[in-house]
Write a protein that holds these residues in place. Sequence first.
Motif, PDB file in Angstrom:
ATOM      1  N   PRO A   4      52.830  24.880 -75.738  1.00 22.11           N
ATOM      2  CA  PRO A   4      53.728  23.738 -75.979  1.00 22.11           C
ATOM      3  C   PRO A   4      53.795  23.391 -77.464  1.00 22.11           C
ATOM      4  CG  PRO A   4      51.648  22.982 -75.069  1.00 22.11           C
ATOM      5  CD  PRO A   4      51.603  24.482 -75.047  1.00 22.11           C
ATOM      6  N   THR A   5      54.941  22.859 -77.879  1.00 21.96           N
ATOM      7  CA  THR A   5      55.060  22.353 -79.252  1.00 21.96           C
ATOM      8  C   THR A   5      55.035  20.831 -79.238  1.00 21.96           C
ATOM      9  OG1 THR A   5      57.454  22.330 -79.105  1.00 21.96           O
ATOM     10  CG2 THR A   5      56.437  24.321 -80.008  1.00 21.96           C
ATOM     11  N   MET A   6      55.306  20.230 -78.063  1.00 22.37           N
ATOM     12  CA  MET A   6      55.282  18.766 -77.953  1.00 22.37           C
ATOM     13  C   MET A   6      54.684  18.374 -76.618  1.00 22.37           C
ATOM     14  SD  MET A   6      59.190  17.773 -76.856  1.00 22.37           S
ATOM     15  CE  MET A   6      60.214  18.798 -77.894  1.00 22.37           C
ATOM     16  N   VAL A   7      54.008  17.236 -76.593  1.00 22.98           N
ATOM     17  CA  VAL A   7      53.478  16.714 -75.331  1.00 22.98           C
ATOM     18  C   VAL A   7      53.650  15.202 -75.311  1.00 22.98           C
ATOM     19  CG1 VAL A   7      51.756  18.514 -74.880  1.00 22.98           C
ATOM     20  CG2 VAL A   7      51.150  16.600 -76.323  1.00 22.98           C
ATOM     21  N   GLU A   8      53.587  14.652 -74.101  1.00 20.31           N
ATOM     22  CA  GLU A   8      53.571  13.200 -73.963  1.00 20.31           C
ATOM     23  C   GLU A   8      52.168  12.825 -73.532  1.00 20.31           C
ATOM     24  OE1 GLU A   8      56.506  11.562 -71.316  1.00 20.31           O
ATOM     25  OE2 GLU A   8      55.604   9.567 -71.385  1.00 20.31           O
ATOM     26  N   ARG A  56      61.583   3.885 -77.948  1.00 21.10           N
ATOM     27  CA  ARG A  56      60.416   4.277 -78.729  1.00 21.10           C
ATOM     28  C   ARG A  56      60.724   4.118 -80.206  1.00 21.10           C
ATOM     29  NH1 ARG A  56      56.709   7.893 -75.986  1.00 21.10           N
ATOM     30  NH2 ARG A  56      57.272   7.740 -73.797  1.00 21.10           N
ATOM     31  N   ASN A  93      51.972   4.857 -75.668  1.00 25.19           N
ATOM     32  CA  ASN A  93      52.381   6.160 -75.149  1.00 25.19           C
ATOM     33  C   ASN A  93      53.062   6.898 -76.296  1.00 25.19           C
ATOM     34  OD1 ASN A  93      54.515   8.044 -73.971  1.00 25.19           O
ATOM     35  ND2 ASN A  93      53.194   7.627 -72.223  1.00 25.19           N
ATOM     36  N   ILE A  95      54.915  10.590 -77.753  1.00 25.99           N
ATOM     37  CA  ILE A  95      55.446  11.937 -77.585  1.00 25.99           C
ATOM     38  C   ILE A  95      55.381  12.576 -78.963  1.00 25.99           C
ATOM     39  CG2 ILE A  95      57.443  13.366 -76.990  1.00 25.99           C
ATOM     40  CD1 ILE A  95      58.412  11.190 -75.152  1.00 25.99           C
ATOM     41  N   CYS A 225      66.207   8.971 -78.910  1.00 27.45           N
ATOM     42  CA  CYS A 225      65.329   9.696 -77.968  1.00 27.45           C
ATOM     43  C   CYS A 225      64.233  10.481 -78.672  1.00 27.45           C
ATOM     44  CB  CYS A 225      66.144  10.617 -77.068  1.00 27.45           C
ATOM     45  SG  CYS A 225      66.728  12.122 -77.890  1.00 27.45           S
ATOM     46  N   VAL A 227      63.944  13.619 -79.130  1.00 32.33           N
ATOM     47  CA  VAL A 227      63.735  14.997 -78.669  1.00 32.33           C
ATOM     48  C   VAL A 227      65.018  15.829 -78.629  1.00 32.33           C
ATOM     49  CG1 VAL A 227      61.652  14.441 -77.356  1.00 32.33           C
ATOM     50  CG2 VAL A 227      63.897  14.338 -76.235  1.00 32.33           C
ATOM     51  N   GLY A 228      66.109  15.262 -79.135  1.00 33.62           N
ATOM     52  CA  GLY A 228      67.315  16.074 -79.278  1.00 33.62           C
ATOM     53  C   GLY A 228      68.377  15.907 -78.215  1.00 33.62           C
ATOM     54  N   VAL A 229      68.215  14.945 -77.313  1.00 33.87           N
ATOM     55  CA  VAL A 229      69.235  14.828 -76.268  1.00 33.87           C
ATOM     56  C   VAL A 229      70.310  13.790 -76.546  1.00 33.87           C
ATOM     57  CG1 VAL A 229      67.670  15.661 -74.484  1.00 33.87           C
ATOM     58  CG2 VAL A 229      67.994  13.216 -74.771  1.00 33.87           C
ATOM     59  N   ARG A 247      70.761  17.354 -85.729  1.00 35.46           N
ATOM     60  CA  ARG A 247      69.849  16.280 -85.331  1.00 35.46           C
ATOM     61  C   ARG A 247      68.647  16.160 -86.267  1.00 35.46           C
ATOM     62  NH1 ARG A 247      69.386  19.065 -79.570  1.00 35.46           N
ATOM     63  NH2 ARG A 247      69.148  20.754 -81.055  1.00 35.46           N
TER      64      ARG A 247
ATOM     65  N   GLY B  39      74.644  13.154 -70.573  1.00 31.65           N
ATOM     66  CA  GLY B  39      74.543  12.567 -71.901  1.00 31.65           C
ATOM     67  C   GLY B  39      73.175  12.000 -72.209  1.00 31.65           C
ATOM     68  N   THR B  40      72.313  11.930 -71.195  1.00 32.08           N
ATOM     69  CA  THR B  40      70.966  11.395 -71.435  1.00 32.08           C
ATOM     70  C   THR B  40      69.904  12.471 -71.265  1.00 32.08           C
ATOM     71  OG1 THR B  40      70.494  10.797 -69.139  1.00 32.08           O
ATOM     72  CG2 THR B  40      71.674   9.176 -70.474  1.00 32.08           C
ATOM     73  N   PHE B  41      70.351  13.708 -71.044  1.00 29.25           N
ATOM     74  CA  PHE B  41      69.392  14.764 -70.727  1.00 29.25           C
ATOM     75  C   PHE B  41      69.731  16.044 -71.481  1.00 29.25           C
ATOM     76  CE2 PHE B  41      66.593  17.031 -67.639  1.00 29.25           C
ATOM     77  CZ  PHE B  41      65.578  16.084 -67.585  1.00 29.25           C
ATOM     78  N   GLY B  42      70.621  15.933 -72.470  1.00 25.66           N
ATOM     79  CA  GLY B  42      71.011  17.105 -73.253  1.00 25.66           C
ATOM     80  C   GLY B  42      71.502  18.201 -72.330  1.00 25.66           C
ATOM     81  N   GLU B  46      65.851  20.678 -73.618  1.00 26.98           N
ATOM     82  CA  GLU B  46      65.155  19.793 -74.563  1.00 26.98           C
ATOM     83  C   GLU B  46      63.955  19.099 -73.905  1.00 26.98           C
ATOM     84  OE1 GLU B  46      68.347  19.752 -73.800  1.00 26.98           O
ATOM     85  OE2 GLU B  46      69.608  19.716 -75.583  1.00 26.98           O
ATOM     86  N   TYR B  47      64.052  18.881 -72.580  1.00 28.75           N
ATOM     87  CA  TYR B  47      62.971  18.185 -71.871  1.00 28.75           C
ATOM     88  C   TYR B  47      62.017  19.137 -71.157  1.00 28.75           C
ATOM     89  CZ  TYR B  47      64.676  13.440 -72.584  1.00 28.75           C
ATOM     90  OH  TYR B  47      65.023  12.233 -73.151  1.00 28.75           O
ATOM     91  N   GLN B  49      59.622  20.951 -71.922  1.00 33.83           N
ATOM     92  CA  GLN B  49      58.182  20.888 -72.211  1.00 33.83           C
ATOM     93  C   GLN B  49      57.547  19.597 -71.704  1.00 33.83           C
ATOM     94  OE1 GLN B  49      56.503  22.258 -75.926  1.00 33.83           O
ATOM     95  NE2 GLN B  49      58.554  22.642 -76.703  1.00 33.83           N
ATOM     96  N   LEU B  50      58.369  18.599 -71.408  1.00 32.10           N
ATOM     97  CA  LEU B  50      57.801  17.299 -71.052  1.00 32.10           C
ATOM     98  C   LEU B  50      57.788  17.030 -69.549  1.00 32.10           C
ATOM     99  CD1 LEU B  50      59.355  15.129 -73.927  1.00 32.10           C
ATOM    100  CD2 LEU B  50      57.056  16.077 -73.809  1.00 32.10           C
ATOM    101  N   PHE B 286      65.584   8.347 -72.365  1.00 26.40           N
ATOM    102  CA  PHE B 286      65.406   8.253 -73.817  1.00 26.40           C
ATOM    103  C   PHE B 286      64.049   7.656 -74.186  1.00 26.40           C
ATOM    104  CE2 PHE B 286      70.285   7.694 -74.419  1.00 26.40           C
ATOM    105  CZ  PHE B 286      70.470   9.052 -74.300  1.00 26.40           C
ATOM    106  N   TYR B 287      63.537   6.749 -73.352  1.00 20.16           N
ATOM    107  CA  TYR B 287      62.254   6.145 -73.718  1.00 20.16           C
ATOM    108  C   TYR B 287      61.114   6.578 -72.819  1.00 20.16           C
ATOM    109  CZ  TYR B 287      64.089   2.471 -70.539  1.00 20.16           C
ATOM    110  OH  TYR B 287      64.638   1.784 -69.491  1.00 20.16           O
TER     111      TYR B 287
END
Lengths: 266, 323
Positions: A4-8, A56, A93, A95, A225, A227-229, A247, B39-42, B46-47, B49-50, B286-287
């Motif tokens: 992974p490059t990012m985690v929460e 955030r 929290n 990210i 966000c 993270v790019g979305v 971005r 529009g909120t999830f690309g 992008e998500y 990894q999370l 987003f948050y």
Amino acid sequence: MLPPTMVEESVRIISNERATDLYFRLVVQSPRIAPLVQPGQFAHLRILPLREALLRRPFSIFRVEGYTFSILYKAVGKGTELLSRMRPDDELNAIGPLGHGFTVPPAGGEMPLLVAGGYGMAAMYLLAQRSPQRGIVFVGGRRRVDILCEDEFRALGWDVRATTEDGSHGEKGLVTQPLIAELKRGTAGRKLFACGPTPMLKAVSRIAEEFNVPAELSMDEHMCCGVGVCLTCVIPISTGDGWEYQRTCTEGPVFDSRLIAWEATA
Amino acid sequence: MKSEARNPKPEVANATREVNLSVQIGGMRMQNPVTVASGTFGYGVEYAQLLDLNQLGAVVVKGIRLGPVRGNPTPRTVEVASGLINAIGLQGPGVDGFIKKYWPFLKELKVPTIINIWGTTVEEYAEVARRFDELGGVGALELNVSCPNIKEGGAQFGTDCKLLSQVVSACRKATRLPLITKMSPNVVSIAPYAKAAEEGGSDALAVTNSYPAMAIDIETRRPRLANITGGLTGPCIKPIAIKLVWEAAKAVKIPIIGMGGIQNSADAIEFMMAGATAVAVGTANFYEPQTALQVLAGLRDFLQRQGLTDVRQLVGSVRVEKV
């Protein structure tokens, strides 16, 4: 599968103390994020006491030690004000680490010249620490209290040159003045890295062009966000025959200064 | 947010055998009713990894038209009390850019991808629909006839019954994929629009999009968005969206995907009771990127607690006395 490059993760506050009148230093225990951090990256923090302010807040990562990372922040708005009141053992929290950071110069490569406006310094500590060549840090601010963590850069063996607009600390004037003086002495093998307010970055970009030295700029754009979305934090980037929005949170925050289409910025 | 919700307890996982969570949107089966708002999830990746995207009911991507779109100048979003106003302007890579850059990832997912499409003419909507029909492997198309942030296209189609009906019918002719019409909230009564979409051949409705809104910086006396106005989303719009779902559900027989400010399973259940067959998490992504999975875990718990065996038992179950 790629690592992974990012985690929460839920991070525990170790300390959250006033560094100067205006600035705070927050250290958090973050076993999953800390080891992944590259210079110039940021963490996106959810400050739960914010309640109806949902988003955030992004913060450049200052230092990483073991399984902890720290940030430097100014208590300026709702988010940072509430953050400044949080105590050790409180949880946030996070990210991270997010974004595309600075390119650490290779051993025997460029000599880095860092240009920081105020707490832009924080985003460059890891770069200074991980650079095989020591360089010079030019740091500027309005007043003495805006100049942070000079000693920590000196402890790394770096030359720190401070400027303040009111002359209360270091040389009086703008941070770009000693930078220009230094570049006049020679540009070969030097590379600029900058983080600070947009007008400063724009000035550094112009100076880099004038002296024909490469520069990497950490751009500051309102973020959502992280993270790019959501496509909130975009800036115009040249594509050769024009420009497109990219971005700050994903392709940036660090960009090659030659790619920024300043003419299209607001 | 709470670690407990992020790591569902083992007994909850076992309960999938007892509780049916799957729902049907036209010809598309969703393993559970929880998806995300366009529009909120690309484009999902992008998500990746999370959270585990394969646990969602479906992935919904940002709006795509035929060619690339640069989007609006910045600032593009502003945080307001319990919400967010955005005016992104549907920045996107266009059909070809999307297929090249994002489809290789999306087509490998185990869950369906819903592609949100738009155009500035009826013909463009139909052409984009045809292109995605040709592509193969798409779960469904969502017709964006309700974006408030673009000058041409978007909401102009969603707030005119005749145009709405033309767009839906033209897309219906262009594809056999399930069509979901994303409804504008900016109408006096949603019922005639919902009926127009149903009669035009839509398989489902997405209710609702963002509400036209504005915020001003009192120090500079300037609008906080470069676009001046934008679309309001987040928890502050939830009660308005619930009412729209309830009204739309009474007007049509096709299923509804409810959305607008969902932050937790209670919010999602409320939408389902108002008449939604499925729900979408939007601004909360987003948050808190875990929100959709937290909603799913909470929904499962609720069904068990209530002794229900099928999530569809919730749909439209609000108790309203006849007046």
